[in-house]
Each structure stands twice: as C-alpha cells, then as structure tokens.
Design a protein around this motif. Structure first.
Motif, PDB file in Angstrom:
ATOM      1  N   THR A   1     -10.048 -13.498 -22.883  1.00 39.20           N
ATOM      2  CA  THR A   1     -11.512 -13.468 -22.946  1.00 39.20           C
ATOM      3  C   THR A   1     -12.025 -14.795 -23.507  1.00 39.20           C
ATOM      4  O   THR A   1     -11.260 -15.551 -24.119  1.00 39.20           O
ATOM      5  CB  THR A   1     -12.012 -12.320 -23.834  1.00 39.20           C
ATOM      6  OG1 THR A   1     -11.673 -12.610 -25.199  1.00 39.20           O
ATOM      7  CG2 THR A   1     -11.431 -10.984 -23.405  1.00 39.20           C
TER       8      THR A   1
ATOM      9  N   GLN B   1      -6.440  -9.405 -22.766  1.00 38.58           N
ATOM     10  CA  GLN B   1      -6.652  -8.134 -22.078  1.00 38.58           C
ATOM     11  C   GLN B   1      -5.536  -7.954 -21.053  1.00 38.58           C
ATOM     12  O   GLN B   1      -5.287  -8.844 -20.249  1.00 38.58           O
ATOM     13  CB  GLN B   1      -8.013  -8.105 -21.394  1.00 38.58           C
ATOM     14  CG  GLN B   1      -9.159  -8.136 -22.368  1.00 38.58           C
ATOM     15  CD  GLN B   1     -10.507  -8.119 -21.668  1.00 38.58           C
ATOM     16  OE1 GLN B   1     -10.677  -8.666 -20.592  1.00 38.58           O
ATOM     17  NE2 GLN B   1     -11.463  -7.481 -22.304  1.00 38.58           N
TER      18      GLN B   1
ATOM     19  N   THR C   1      -4.036  -5.271 -18.111  1.00 35.78           N
ATOM     20  CA  THR C   1      -4.324  -4.120 -17.264  1.00 35.78           C
ATOM     21  C   THR C   1      -3.076  -3.762 -16.477  1.00 35.78           C
ATOM     22  O   THR C   1      -2.484  -4.631 -15.831  1.00 35.78           O
ATOM     23  CB  THR C   1      -5.480  -4.416 -16.292  1.00 35.78           C
ATOM     24  OG1 THR C   1      -6.638  -4.776 -17.042  1.00 35.78           O
ATOM     25  CG2 THR C   1      -5.788  -3.211 -15.422  1.00 35.78           C
TER      26      THR C   1
ATOM     27  N   HIS D   1      -6.097  -0.044 -19.482  1.00 33.95           N
ATOM     28  CA  HIS D   1      -6.411  -1.333 -20.085  1.00 33.95           C
ATOM     29  C   HIS D   1      -5.970  -1.353 -21.546  1.00 33.95           C
ATOM     30  O   HIS D   1      -6.065  -0.330 -22.245  1.00 33.95           O
ATOM     31  CB  HIS D   1      -7.917  -1.608 -20.013  1.00 33.95           C
ATOM     32  CG  HIS D   1      -8.433  -1.665 -18.612  1.00 33.95           C
ATOM     33  ND1 HIS D   1      -8.424  -2.815 -17.870  1.00 33.95           N
ATOM     34  CD2 HIS D   1      -8.951  -0.704 -17.815  1.00 33.95           C
ATOM     35  CE1 HIS D   1      -8.929  -2.569 -16.670  1.00 33.95           C
ATOM     36  NE2 HIS D   1      -9.254  -1.290 -16.622  1.00 33.95           N
TER      37      HIS D   1
ATOM     38  N   GLU E   1      -6.025  -4.107 -25.141  1.00 31.34           N
ATOM     39  CA  GLU E   1      -6.601  -5.322 -25.714  1.00 31.34           C
ATOM     40  C   GLU E   1      -5.870  -5.710 -26.985  1.00 31.34           C
ATOM     41  O   GLU E   1      -5.392  -4.850 -27.727  1.00 31.34           O
ATOM     42  CB  GLU E   1      -8.081  -5.122 -26.018  1.00 31.34           C
ATOM     43  CG  GLU E   1      -8.925  -4.989 -24.773  1.00 31.34           C
ATOM     44  CD  GLU E   1     -10.414  -4.961 -25.059  1.00 31.34           C
ATOM     45  OE1 GLU E   1     -10.825  -5.189 -26.215  1.00 31.34           O
ATOM     46  OE2 GLU E   1     -11.167  -4.692 -24.117  1.00 31.34           O
TER      47      GLU E   1
END
Length: 88
Positions: free
Chosen positions: A23, A29, A31, A41, A43
């Motif tokens: 980010t 992140q 997935t 997902h 993080e």
C-alpha cells in the motif's frame, strides 16, 4: 484454533493464485484465491513481525465477509514466506 489461524490454514492449504501488493503507507496486502473463486485477504503493517498479520476481507462470488482477525506468529511466518516469494 483462533479464527484468523483457521482462515489462514484454509487459504494456504486450498489456495491457488496469490497476489501481494504494498500500500502507499507501506503495509503488505496478500490475497489468496481459492478454487471456488473466493479470495481471502491478509494484511501486515509496515515494519511488523510475523505476529502482526491480520486476516481481513473474505470475498466470494455472491457474498463476502469483513474480518479483522489476528493470526498467530506461526501462521504469520507462513504468510511472510508466501508474500516474500511474490515480492522478490
């Protein structure tokens, strides 16, 4: 087993396609797409350790769930290894 660990185990065991992005704030992140087309997902904050992973949104073709579940360091270590392979 905690919910975050259960979501991680399921995604790592069944998952196929994986994507990893950073980010603008520097968070990671990850997935993991499952065979049924759903996606889990995860993080990880910038500068965090393996114990700082969180299971977040779960998307399915016709629905979804919003999670913010902690993941244990052991399962976080596995996610770190997977993410590193895609960001190398």
């Amino acid at each position: 087993m905690k919910l975050g660990d259960s979501l991680t185990k399921d995604a790592l065991r069944k998952g196929g396609r994986t994507t990893a992005t950073i980010t603008p704030e520097g968070a990671l992140q990850l997935t993991i797409t499952l065979p049924d087309g759903s996606a889990q997902h995860f993080e990880h904050p910038k500068g965090g350790t393996c114990a700082d992973w969180r299971a977040t949104d779960s998307e399915a073709p016709d629905s979804g769930f919003a999670f913010d579940e902690p993941i244990s360091e052991d399962w976080g270590h596995a996610l770190t290894i997977v993410a590193a392979a895609f960001l190398a």
